[in-house]
Motif scaffolding. Structure first.
Motif, PDB file in Angstrom:
ATOM      1  N   GLU A  41       0.838  -1.211   0.000  1.00  0.00           N
ATOM      2  CA  GLU A  41       0.000   0.000   0.000  1.00  0.00           C
ATOM      3  C   GLU A  41       0.868   1.255   0.000  1.00  0.00           C
ATOM      4  OE1 GLU A  41      -3.006   0.220  -0.561  1.00  0.00           O
ATOM      5  OE2 GLU A  41      -3.801  -1.783  -0.153  1.00  0.00           O
ATOM      6  N   LEU A  42       1.962   1.179   0.726  1.00  0.00           N
ATOM      7  CA  LEU A  42       2.851   2.344   0.787  1.00  0.00           C
ATOM      8  C   LEU A  42       3.436   2.633  -0.594  1.00  0.00           C
ATOM      9  CD1 LEU A  42       4.232   4.497   2.521  1.00  0.00           C
ATOM     10  CD2 LEU A  42       6.077   2.875   2.954  1.00  0.00           C
ATOM     11  N   ILE A  74       2.086   1.927  -3.539  1.00  0.00           N
ATOM     12  CA  ILE A  74       1.040   2.536  -4.377  1.00  0.00           C
ATOM     13  C   ILE A  74       0.867   4.010  -4.005  1.00  0.00           C
ATOM     14  CG2 ILE A  74      -1.421   2.544  -4.929  1.00  0.00           C
ATOM     15  CD1 ILE A  74      -1.427  -0.490  -4.435  1.00  0.00           C
ATOM     16  N   THR A  75       0.834   4.268  -2.697  1.00  0.00           N
ATOM     17  CA  THR A  75       0.641   5.633  -2.220  1.00  0.00           C
ATOM     18  C   THR A  75       1.789   6.535  -2.680  1.00  0.00           C
ATOM     19  OG1 THR A  75      -0.481   4.716  -0.297  1.00  0.00           O
ATOM     20  CG2 THR A  75       0.171   7.017  -0.168  1.00  0.00           C
TER      21      THR A  75
END
Lengths: 92, 471, 474
Positions: A5-6, A8-9
């Motif tokens: 997720e990091l 992608i962020t």
């Protein structure tokens, strides 16, 4: 927040994080998000979101040109130029 | 008192050279300015103007034409602003002279000014300690007597907290009362241009000049604005300060003994002055920091997307492709705290997470406004500490960036609700200033000034650090 | 073979004809030197704020109203976040949560039939700049950055490329009638992307593709029909349609997948904090309504029903609002509608083309045209002389009766004078007279022509014929 997720962020934010930063930010972001999760304890039923505080009036600008003649000055700040164009490496 | 002694200081050769010496001596110790020009024209007839010839400092996230506007960041280190902020233009029109740009936490993100990528700023009371932040340079410069006032910006306490740390007045106006045009955006719905000043009168006079609607900022309001129904009628004459009803918050936790004692003695002071003290509870305060940082980082993630090295600012010229160039310029140009907040803000807005974080925070924001409405239905003002502790040492390990965020508890609520707040200095404890703040309903700035003024009288002016000399 | 149904929806962008950009006071003008119509606001400089243009709002509400949308009681802007070098803030100020209009509908005409398309929403946003790729460099020009763009999203209510073409032509006329956009598709002031899906009949919508780079109504038709065929063939082969963006390749007349970088897409819309919501007041809505006009599609149908004008004539009359308005005021001034239509579509057009000017720039007024038409009707001049009169009216900026008087072109309707002329012609042409007397009517036209010639074209031809017939007892 996990590394996936990091990643992608970070991509959405146009930031490159090396492995070390990934670890540091993963810990820091996770800790903060956990803290944000406190908000889940609040009963927000029936509350409208505040999107604009203290803006009760319509505002609109007259359709009139405002000549500041700043364009030459603004172009001076561009890191690279060709004539009056601002230049960046080709997108491809 | 107030700004009048400063008039003409840039014109009178003798006074000017003494001023320059004094300024540079202090500046070598505290590093409050990123850039300054004390030798400049003071329009000859400016003496007639309300702030004629009075020098002032400007936080370096507020545009002044011809000065840099670095925001304390590597990414804007060499950027010069081609225009001036509305607040700066209004002050210039009133005769005041911007003499320099004050240091800050990068893009206003921090509570110590140690997050500046360009300079270290120290507290004039003790140079081993921070000046607070993010408007730390502005607060330090006013405290040391380098300028009678400086502009700052308050997104979640960034004017009030450094004012408390350095022992000066710090006004966070009603949201929209001062145009944000020219204030480099961090969190647009929360922040406002504020004033750090050495007297209440100076703060009031500066506020009177900069307030009011601006066609370049459609979120700016007529002063006083239309929100008269929220919390009484603040547009009307302020109630006599000595008979004001002042709400105080019971059972605050986590205060240092110095701050707690000062809060009690300040309550006692207003009680003795004839005010009616009303204990209240503010339940939503517990969630204010979470809601605040959710909203602030979300807005920041969009506001800081423009820094790419394409049109201005730092560009990593080593990159071959456009994408690489943008990523690399941002990655090298931003400091860690800024990157952290951009990542958080990007995340809380992502689809699938937005409702849970950003959406919820916006509703809590409503709850906080409702809490304040309830308080101000019965009270004229609210008295609270500014920050749980006094100025802390540089690199204090007990107060890391995360802990500092939690400590914004008392300041962020005013930003979420859009209400005005005034931080005022009290008698120093252990050789360091302590700041308290008065909050009021929207557009009640005059009420805040009046109440702070009775306290100022009892104090006989703000406390000054060792080495201070009056110009 | 299975029977398929196709669904076409359009995303239309129009550039509004405002004097300045949507959020700053820069000129909304193209063709200038690169990066001249730029300021700190549209270049996304640190510290600037957007300030919405009231004319852009007004135009947007006019379109939303003309498209029968529900208007938001509180409309506000949102930030649409994505990185793009042409976009200076790396978010586009657009509308997502509460656009100006929603749930509208509009009728369009194709093959004489009215069809309805539902409108999903109408929202105001800012345009991006333009980039030119030159080898290893990209050159950026932000003159267009921040100009006002109105996006109209339709529901997938069209079926064929012909439908889409007719719709966009109708829509183009509509925005030109409203005066909010010049509708130039080649230059990009009206842009259109098509969404298209097909499915077995009765099975509802299929997986859609989006077709971009369509810069004329004809290409819209071709690209949609091409895409229907392509998707059909794919389904028949048992393939699945990939949801993707495709580009219309004009040279090859086909759609092709757009090459895109594999990257996360998430616009992270949130309310734009820099501008207050807009709550249209009843007075504002009344102003919007006062600026609405009868839409071209209804005007055309009314001319057909009311005046019996048809075919190319009614098409021509209603294509441009100034022409339709001119026609109607000519009729109001007392001209016969069919005559007025004929004059406007042919003679006037011919003259204007010769002078290379538009109707509005010419000295011709509807009052003058009506007067001219009535001079013919009342027999003061004949049709031939009327055409000459029209040319002089345009050249000399004069009323038709003044020209007729100056030129002495009044028609000879006095039967005594005509009888004298006829007598002279009959005497000079005994052979023709004999032929007619013998029952062969062929020379009638010749004799009439001779009389007209002798009268320098001023004799009333009908009267001439009657006199000849009377004299020869035919």
């Amino acid at each position: 927040m996990d590394i996936h997720e990091l990643r992608i962020t970070a991509e959405l934010a146009m930031l490159d994080l090396d492995e070390r930063e990934m670890k540091v930010f993963e810990a820091e972001v996770s800790k903060t998000l956990e803290y944000f999760a406190q908000m889940n304890a609040v009963d927000v039923d029936g509350l409208e979101p505040t999107t604009h505080v203290l803006m009760e009036e319509n505002r609109a600008r007259e359709d009139r040109t405002r000549d500041e003649n700043l364009s030459d000055r603004l172009l001076e700040e561009a890191p690279e130029r060709q004539g009056r164009h601002i230049v960046i490496p080709n997108v491809l | 008192m107030s700004v009048d002694p400063w008039k003409g200081i840039l014109k009178d050769t003798q006074r000017h050279s003494a001023y320059l010496r004094y300024f540079e001596e202090w500046e070598a110790r505290i590093g409050s300015f990123l850039e300054y020009r004390l030798s400049q024209d003071d329009p000859s007839d400016s003496g007639r103007l309300p702030l004629g010839g009075v020098p002032f400092g400007v936080k370096d996230n507020i545009a002044v034409e011809g000065y840099h506007c670095t925001c304390g960041s590597k990414i804007l280190k060499d950027f010069t602003s081609p225009y001036s902020a509305t607040a700066v233009n209004r002050l210039k029109a009133a005769g005041a002279v911007p003499v320099g740009k004050c240091n800050l936490d990068e893009f206003g993100m921090g509570s110590s000014t140690d997050n500046s990528a360009l300079k270290k700023t120290h507290n004039p009371w003790d140079v081993s300690r921070v000046a607070g932040g993010s408007s730390g340079g502005s607060a330090a410069a006013v405290a040391a007597g380098l300028v009678p006032f400086a502009l700052g910006s308050d997104t979640g306490g960034s004017v009030r907290q450094p004012a408390a740390f350095c022992g000066v007045y710090g006004l966070k106006p009603t949201y929209g009362a001062v145009s944000r045009y020219g204030l480099v955006a961090y969190a647009s719905s929360l922040e406002v241009v504020g004033v750090l000043a050495d007297t209440v009168d100076t703060a009031r006079r500066v506020f009177d000049v900069i307030k009011g609607q601006d066609e370049l900022d459609q979120s700016s309001a007529l002063y006083p604005g239309l929100s008269r129904d929220r919390g009484g009628n603040p547009g009307a004459a302020p109630p006599a300060a000595s008979t004001a009803r002042i709400a105080v918050v019971e059972g605050l936790e986590g205060l240092s003994p110095e701050v707690e004692e000062t809060y009690r003695s300040s309550i006692d002071f207003y009680k003795a002055a004839g005010c009616e003290i009303q204990p209240v509870s503010l339940p939503s305060l517990d969630y204010a920091v979470a809601a605040y940082y959710t909203i602030a980082t979300a807005e920041a993630s969009a506001n800081l997307a423009r820094y790419t090295g394409i049109r201005y600012g730092y560009r990593d010229t080593g990159a071959v492709t456009m994408e690489e160039m943008v990523r690399s310029s941002r990655t090298k140009g931003f400091g860690d705290e800024v990157k952290l907040r951009i990542l958080l803000g990007t995340y809380v807005l992502r689809s699938g997470f937005q409702d849970q974080y950003y959406g919820r925070a916006q509703k809590i924001r409503t709850a906080i406004r409702n809490d304040f409405d309830r308080v101000f239905a019965a009270a004229d003002l609210l008295l609270m500490p500014v920050f749980p502790v006094q100025a802390f040492p540089h690199g204090d390990t007990s107060l890391d960036q995360f802990q500092q965020k939690l400590a914004d508890k008392f300041t962020v609520a005013a930003n979420l609700a859009g209400i005005p707040a005034l931080s005022f200095p009290t008698a120093p404890r252990n050789g360091l200033p302590v700041g308290m703040q008065l909050l009021g309903p929207v557009f009640s700035e005059q009420r805040l000034f009046a109440a702070a003024e009775i306290h100022e009288k009892s104090l006989g002016g703000i406390p000054r650090p060792h080495g201070f000399r009056s110009v | 073979m299975a029977e398929y149904q196709s669904f076409i929806g359009l995303e239309i962008h129009i550039q509004l004809l405002t004097a300045t950009k949507v959020f700053c006071g820069c000129r909304n003008r193209f063709g200038d030197e690169p990066n001249t119509n730029v300021c700190p606001v549209c270049l996304g400089y640190p510290g600037v704020l957007p300030a919405v243009n009231e004319q852009a709002l007004l135009f947007s509400y006019m379109v939303a109203r003309a498209l029968n949308c529900d208007l938001s009681k509180t409309a506000y802007f949102d930030r649409k976040n994505y990185f793009y070098p042409d976009m200076t803030k790396n978010y586009q100020i657009s509308q997502f949560h509460s656009p100006i209009g929603r749930n509208g509908w509009i009728e369009y005409e194709t093959g004489g039939e009215l069809k309805k398309v539902r409108i999903h929403d109408v929202h105001l946003e800012e345009d991006a700049g333009k980039s030119i790729h030159r080898g290893t460099a990209t050159l950026l020009d932000y003159n267009r950055a921040g100009t006002s763009l109105l996006e109209i999203v339709t529901e997938p209510d069209m079926e064929t490329g012909e439908d889409a073409e007719a719709f966009i032509q109708n829509f183009r006329r509509l925005v030109r009638y409203l005066g909010v956009c010049d509708g130039n598709m080649e230059e990009g002031s009206l842009r259109c992307d098509g969404n298209i899906s097909i499915n077995l009949k009765g099975k509802g919508l299929g997986t859609k593709t989006e077709v971009k780079n369509v810069n004329s109504s004809r290409f819209l038709k071709l690209s949609m029909n091409h895409e229907i065929g392509r998707q059909k063939r794919a389904l028949e082969k048992g393939e699945r349609i990939v949801q993707e963006t495709r580009l219309w390749n004009e040279a090859q007349s086909r759609t092709e997948p757009m090459r895109t970088k594999e990257s996360a897409h998430d616009y992270r819309y949130f309310p734009e904090p820099d501008m207050p919501p807009f709550r249209p007041s009843p007075a504002f809505i009344a102003d919007v309504d006062a600026r609405l006009v009868e839409l071209p599609v209804y005007r055309k149908r009314r001319y057909e029903a009311e005046y019996g004008i048809s075919g190319d004539q009614v098409q021509f009359l209603t294509e441009e609002k100034p022409v339709a308005d001119f026609f109607e005021s000519t009729v109001t001034a007392g001209a016969d509608p069919l005559q007025a239509a004929a004059w406007i579509c042919t003679d006037i057009q011919k003259n204007l083309n010769k002078l290379q000017i538009g109707l509005e720039e010419s000295s011709l007024t509807s009052l003058r045209l009506a007067a001219l038409i009535n001079l013919v009707k009342e027999g003061v001049i004949n049709r031939k002389k009327a055409e000459l009169t029209l040319s002089l009216m345009l050249e000399e900026d004069k009323d038709p009766d003044v020209i007729v008087r100056e030129q002495g072109w009044e028609q000879i309707s006095d039967s005594g004078a005509i009888e004298a002329l006829v007598t002279e012609v009959l005497q000079a042409n005994p052979k023709a007279v004999d032929q007619i007397r013998g029952g062969d009517m062929k020379p009638m036209g010749f004799l009439t022509g001779q009389v007209m010639k002798l009268s320098k074209g001023q004799a009333d031809p009908k009267l001439v014929q009657a006199v000849i017939s009377g004299k020869l007892g035919s």
